[in-house]
Design a protein around this motif. Sequence first.
Motif, PDB file in Angstrom:
ATOM      1  N   VAL A  35      29.475 111.848  -1.484  1.00 32.06           N
ATOM      2  CA  VAL A  35      28.256 111.166  -1.921  1.00 32.06           C
ATOM      3  C   VAL A  35      27.770 110.233  -0.818  1.00 32.06           C
ATOM      4  N   SER A  36      26.448 110.002  -0.833  1.00 36.04           N
ATOM      5  CA  SER A  36      25.850 109.094   0.146  1.00 36.04           C
ATOM      6  C   SER A  36      25.943 107.663  -0.379  1.00 36.04           C
ATOM      7  N   LYS A  37      25.416 106.711   0.387  1.00 29.42           N
ATOM      8  CA  LYS A  37      25.462 105.304  -0.062  1.00 29.42           C
ATOM      9  C   LYS A  37      24.638 105.121  -1.335  1.00 29.42           C
ATOM     10  N   ASN A  38      23.660 106.016  -1.554  1.00 28.74           N
ATOM     11  CA  ASN A  38      22.847 105.944  -2.778  1.00 28.74           C
ATOM     12  C   ASN A  38      23.409 106.823  -3.887  1.00 28.74           C
ATOM     13  N   VAL A  39      24.647 107.287  -3.695  1.00 31.13           N
ATOM     14  CA  VAL A  39      25.375 108.110  -4.664  1.00 31.13           C
ATOM     15  C   VAL A  39      24.689 109.449  -4.916  1.00 31.13           C
ATOM     16  N   ALA A  55      22.625 106.330   8.905  1.00 32.11           N
ATOM     17  CA  ALA A  55      22.683 107.795   8.958  1.00 32.11           C
ATOM     18  C   ALA A  55      23.251 108.288   7.636  1.00 32.11           C
ATOM     19  N   GLU A  56      22.422 108.959   6.859  1.00 30.43           N
ATOM     20  CA  GLU A  56      22.853 109.469   5.560  1.00 30.43           C
ATOM     21  C   GLU A  56      22.631 110.969   5.507  1.00 30.43           C
ATOM     22  N   GLY A  57      23.445 111.635   4.693  1.00 30.70           N
ATOM     23  CA  GLY A  57      23.200 113.032   4.375  1.00 30.70           C
ATOM     24  C   GLY A  57      23.705 114.012   5.420  1.00 30.70           C
ATOM     25  N   HIS A  58      23.170 115.196   5.349  1.00 28.28           N
ATOM     26  CA  HIS A  58      23.604 116.336   6.159  1.00 28.28           C
ATOM     27  C   HIS A  58      23.571 115.997   7.654  1.00 28.28           C
ATOM     28  N   ALA A  59      24.665 116.297   8.335  1.00 24.83           N
ATOM     29  CA  ALA A  59      24.807 115.838   9.727  1.00 24.83           C
ATOM     30  C   ALA A  59      24.181 116.789  10.747  1.00 24.83           C
ATOM     31  N   VAL A  60      23.542 117.876  10.276  1.00 25.98           N
ATOM     32  CA  VAL A  60      22.698 118.651  11.201  1.00 25.98           C
ATOM     33  C   VAL A  60      21.231 118.368  10.888  1.00 25.98           C
ATOM     34  N   THR A  61      20.874 118.404   9.609  1.00 24.68           N
ATOM     35  CA  THR A  61      19.450 118.208   9.296  1.00 24.68           C
ATOM     36  C   THR A  61      18.988 116.800   9.695  1.00 24.68           C
ATOM     37  N   GLY A  62      19.887 115.818   9.577  1.00 18.51           N
ATOM     38  CA  GLY A  62      19.528 114.461   9.996  1.00 18.51           C
ATOM     39  C   GLY A  62      19.201 114.400  11.484  1.00 18.51           C
ATOM     40  N   PRO A  63      20.171 114.735  12.342  1.00 21.64           N
ATOM     41  CA  PRO A  63      19.875 114.672  13.784  1.00 21.64           C
ATOM     42  C   PRO A  63      18.696 115.560  14.211  1.00 21.64           C
ATOM     43  N   TYR A  64      18.505 116.706  13.550  1.00 18.95           N
ATOM     44  CA  TYR A  64      17.340 117.528  13.915  1.00 18.95           C
ATOM     45  C   TYR A  64      16.037 116.793  13.577  1.00 18.95           C
ATOM     46  N   LEU A  65      16.036 116.107  12.426  1.00 19.04           N
ATOM     47  CA  LEU A  65      14.857 115.304  12.068  1.00 19.04           C
ATOM     48  C   LEU A  65      14.649 114.195  13.103  1.00 19.04           C
ATOM     49  N   TRP A  66      15.742 113.526  13.471  1.00 19.65           N
ATOM     50  CA  TRP A  66      15.614 112.403  14.409  1.00 19.65           C
ATOM     51  C   TRP A  66      15.239 112.901  15.807  1.00 19.65           C
ATOM     52  N   CYS A  67      15.723 114.074  16.192  1.00 17.87           N
ATOM     53  CA  CYS A  67      15.296 114.660  17.478  1.00 17.87           C
ATOM     54  C   CYS A  67      13.791 114.923  17.445  1.00 17.87           C
ATOM     55  N   GLU A 105      28.419 118.536   4.031  1.00 23.60           N
ATOM     56  CA  GLU A 105      28.425 118.593   5.499  1.00 23.60           C
ATOM     57  C   GLU A 105      27.730 117.361   6.071  1.00 23.60           C
ATOM     58  N   ALA A 106      28.225 116.214   5.653  1.00 25.04           N
ATOM     59  CA  ALA A 106      27.406 115.007   5.784  1.00 25.04           C
ATOM     60  C   ALA A 106      28.123 113.844   6.451  1.00 25.04           C
ATOM     61  N   PHE A 107      27.312 112.860   6.837  1.00 24.84           N
ATOM     62  CA  PHE A 107      27.863 111.581   7.280  1.00 24.84           C
ATOM     63  C   PHE A 107      28.587 110.959   6.097  1.00 24.84           C
ATOM     64  N   GLY A 108      29.720 110.342   6.370  1.00 19.86           N
ATOM     65  CA  GLY A 108      30.471 109.684   5.309  1.00 19.86           C
ATOM     66  C   GLY A 108      30.033 108.239   5.160  1.00 19.86           C
ATOM     67  N   ARG A 109      30.859 107.482   4.413  1.00 16.28           N
ATOM     68  CA  ARG A 109      30.594 106.052   4.320  1.00 16.28           C
ATOM     69  C   ARG A 109      31.015 105.410   5.641  1.00 16.28           C
ATOM     70  N   GLU A 110      30.551 104.192   5.859  1.00 18.43           N
ATOM     71  CA  GLU A 110      30.923 103.507   7.104  1.00 18.43           C
ATOM     72  C   GLU A 110      32.438 103.380   7.187  1.00 18.43           C
ATOM     73  N   TRP A 111      32.985 103.623   8.325  1.00 20.04           N
ATOM     74  CA  TRP A 111      34.417 103.539   8.657  1.00 20.04           C
ATOM     75  C   TRP A 111      35.229 104.671   8.036  1.00 20.04           C
ATOM     76  N   ASP A 148      19.324 112.021  -0.567  1.00 18.44           N
ATOM     77  CA  ASP A 148      19.828 111.781   0.792  1.00 18.44           C
ATOM     78  C   ASP A 148      20.366 113.057   1.440  1.00 18.44           C
ATOM     79  N   LEU A 149      20.636 114.065   0.613  1.00 19.52           N
ATOM     80  CA  LEU A 149      21.260 115.275   1.133  1.00 19.52           C
ATOM     81  C   LEU A 149      20.582 115.767   2.416  1.00 19.52           C
ATOM     82  N   ASN A 150      19.261 115.867   2.372  1.00 19.19           N
ATOM     83  CA  ASN A 150      18.538 116.297   3.578  1.00 19.19           C
ATOM     84  C   ASN A 150      17.509 115.258   4.020  1.00 19.19           C
ATOM     85  N   GLN A 151      17.834 113.999   3.846  1.00 20.31           N
ATOM     86  CA  GLN A 151      16.985 112.894   4.291  1.00 20.31           C
ATOM     87  C   GLN A 151      15.619 112.904   3.576  1.00 20.31           C
TER      88      GLN A 151
END
Length: 635
Positions: free
Chosen positions: A294-298, A239-251, A303-309, A225-228
């Motif tokens: 860690v992500s939801k998949n451990v 939204a899992e993993g790195h919070a720049v590489t994720g949005p760049y992928l989604w963009c 530099e990542a999205f956290g768990r929900e809330w 999940d680190l880089n999707q």
Amino acid sequence: MAYKNYKEVDFTNVTWTGGFWKPKFDQLTEKRIPDMEKALHDKNNAAYIPNFFSQAGIKPDKFYGTFWGDGDCYKFLESLSLTYAVTKDPELDKKLDTYIDAIAKAQDESGYISMFPLMNEGCERKMRYKDRMQHEFYNMGHLLTAACIHYRVTGKENFLEVGKKCGRHLADTFLSRPKSLVHMGWNPSQIMGMVELYRLTGEKVFLDTAEVFVEMRGSAHGGSDLNQFRTELVNETTAEGHAVTGPYLWCGAADVVAENNREDFMEALRKIWDNIHERKYYITGGIGALHRGVSKNVDKVVEAFGREWELPNTTAYNETCANIAGAMFSKRMYNLTGESKYMDDVENVIYNVMLASTDLEGTHYFYSNLLRKQQDKPLLWHDSHERWHTSHCYCCPPSVSRTIGKLGSWGYSVGTKELRVNLYGDSEVEVEVPEIGMVKLSQQSRYPWDGRIKLKIEDCPSEEFAISLRIPGWLNESGQKAKITVNDGETKNDVQAGSYFSSINQWKVGDTIEMDLPMEPVFIEGDTYIEEVIGQLAVKRGPLVYCLEQKDLPNEVEVMSTVISRDSDLTVEWDEKLLGGIMKIKAKGKIYKACERKLYKPFSNMKIDAELTLIPYFTWCNRGSTEMTVWMRSE
Ligand SMILES: [Zn+2]
């Protein structure tokens, strides 16, 4: 289903004429960019632009900086092109040509270009695409985007030629989906770049390769999940993993959707966007709660999205590039759907967390953007007591500059027989409205200090068309309503916030639309699932999030020794002298008596009455290192 509803206006068609953004744009050309250029010539900085001259044989030297420094140099050149679009300064044009000449000479014959491998003589071939930390996609992706923008601004093909050669190299290497490279890449900027290259050249292979890049990510076992790389986009729901590489992928994926209507991509993008904004989003527009975790998949993530809330304040990561990438993702979702919630997010990011990442002088930057700073609490690795000038990771400054450079174009958009106003501020736009023709509109507003907006038709054809205004979702927070008057006619008082209001008319020169957005300050609470804000309140006024800074407290009292009174009036006052001129907010509160620093102690209710002064979050830390909090204890 076609997903190409609204097109942003080209940055050459919009001019800031005053108000809040013109000084920021002027600062970009006069100070921010020249200062950034100096930083890019500093050998201690993470991005070092003379590397290109060295590899080109113009001025041979060793490699300096980081693997991903090229990408940040290209973002700087993109910013330079964006300012040239407005200033038309021939010196800038000459400067751009000098850099582009070196880049062209530094590029490998094959089209491959990434300075660290190229400058490691003898082992360059062995290093290509062997280690994702080389950031080759990040480097080449930003080259592609900068080259396309340079062409759109200047009409010159020198940079575009470098971009096309690079794009063909990427297509030659990746279109066949080589199994050995299926986990390649860290930051997938190249997807956006390839779609942009397709839009300019019409060469479909660039679009096809962009689509392959999206499909490859997460398509093989063993990814994290680190880089999707664990889950294919079409199967992702959060939204899992790195919070720049994720949005760049989604963009990048959103750009692909805009060209080929991939419904399965779009469905996933909607789910991911909703997950961010319903569960993983800071009030300031920041994204990415974790420095490490860690992500939801451990999977281990950084530099990542956290768990929900999970939204901590003093250890919030919220990297400047992540927050801006979040706005870029929202902007694309807006273009695809026309839904105002996406532009509401863009507005929240630009006025709060993006501007907070840089000082008012326009020369220093934060990497991570905390919501609370307590002076003696240990900082995490990327945090700093004050904004910096050069850094071991220089990605953020050019992200800020290129965003400010193109912000005007985000301010307006066009659809069939419709001109939309997305962002407010003194400006002029002259744009071709589909099926109508050229329309020229001027806007006057002191937004975000004042909610009054006046639009005036300066020129238009005689056919009927719509002018639409975004009614910000933040109005729902105070329950207030927008008021709109067209040509001194009847005022509409019941316009729905969180939507676009359209007025369809046979417009003529001199016609006006006036809108009043009431900006009463309001207390905001977080959901009780957000452990980190329980018992606390934040204050907003219009689009601006406010904060309490230690500098405004008596005797250097700690910010968390204060409480704000829930039943306090929030009074607004313009202060010309404070922080370059701001609307400050005063509230009643109390200050607890100072006590020893100890993990646990008996409760002491000793406190005195106090008047608290709140300032916009984006202006914090401009009076030296200090404590600050967005969320305030309340009672
Ligand atoms: Zn950054």
